[in-house]
Design a protein around this motif. Structure first.
Motif, PDB file in Angstrom:
ATOM      1  N   ARG A 153      41.858  32.931  31.647  1.00  0.00           N
ATOM      2  CA  ARG A 153      41.475  33.829  30.554  1.00  0.00           C
ATOM      3  C   ARG A 153      40.990  35.194  31.049  1.00  0.00           C
ATOM      4  NH1 ARG A 153      38.457  30.046  26.081  1.00  0.00           N
ATOM      5  NH2 ARG A 153      40.285  28.786  25.629  1.00  0.00           N
ATOM      6  N   TYR A 154      40.317  35.223  32.171  1.00  0.00           N
ATOM      7  CA  TYR A 154      39.744  36.481  32.655  1.00  0.00           C
ATOM      8  C   TYR A 154      40.749  37.365  33.382  1.00  0.00           C
ATOM      9  CZ  TYR A 154      39.348  34.330  37.309  1.00  0.00           C
ATOM     10  OH  TYR A 154      39.605  33.732  38.509  1.00  0.00           O
ATOM     11  N   SER A 184      43.259  39.172  32.434  1.00  0.00           N
ATOM     12  CA  SER A 184      43.581  40.477  31.837  1.00  0.00           C
ATOM     13  C   SER A 184      42.481  41.514  32.065  1.00  0.00           C
ATOM     14  CB  SER A 184      43.816  40.312  30.330  1.00  0.00           C
ATOM     15  OG  SER A 184      42.665  39.835  29.689  1.00  0.00           O
ATOM     16  N   TYR A 185      41.276  41.084  32.435  1.00  0.00           N
ATOM     17  CA  TYR A 185      40.180  42.015  32.652  1.00  0.00           C
ATOM     18  C   TYR A 185      40.052  42.471  34.114  1.00  0.00           C
ATOM     19  CZ  TYR A 185      38.899  40.322  28.066  1.00  0.00           C
ATOM     20  OH  TYR A 185      38.923  39.980  26.746  1.00  0.00           O
ATOM     21  N   GLU A 220      41.167  44.347  37.381  1.00  0.00           N
ATOM     22  CA  GLU A 220      42.012  45.475  37.809  1.00  0.00           C
ATOM     23  C   GLU A 220      41.911  45.682  39.275  1.00  0.00           C
ATOM     24  OE1 GLU A 220      42.293  49.236  35.885  1.00  0.00           O
ATOM     25  OE2 GLU A 220      41.664  48.319  34.013  1.00  0.00           O
TER      26      GLU A 220
END
Length: 79
Positions: free
Chosen positions: A73-74, A76-77, A79
């Protein structure tokens, strides 16, 4: 002097060359190769702390498509 040529099986050859099966396999192979390459690029670009995100990136190949991603879940956060 005159020559004549008779092609035996020309209709069958034309039908085979224009069928979807002839081009489908090479296209599917190419799509899969692109997907696996993209997976490698994504793994290299992923920041590494524990390695969980990097190791969760995978490639799923189905006829005509490829999906590269992760189930975290994490992801996409990051970078």
């Amino acid at each position: 002097m005159q020559y004549s040529v008779k092609l035996i099986g020309a209709e069958r050859l034309i039908k085979f060359l224009t069928s979807k099966k002839t081009i489908k396999k090479p296209l599917d192979d190419g799509i899969a190769r692109i997907g696996y390459r993209y997976e490698t690029v994504a793994k290299v670009a992923t920041p590494w702390v524990t390695g969980t995100l990097r190791s969760s990136i995978n490639t799923q190949v189905t006829p005509g498509s490829v999906t590269v991603g992760t189930n975290l879940r994490y992801a996409s956060y990051v970078e």
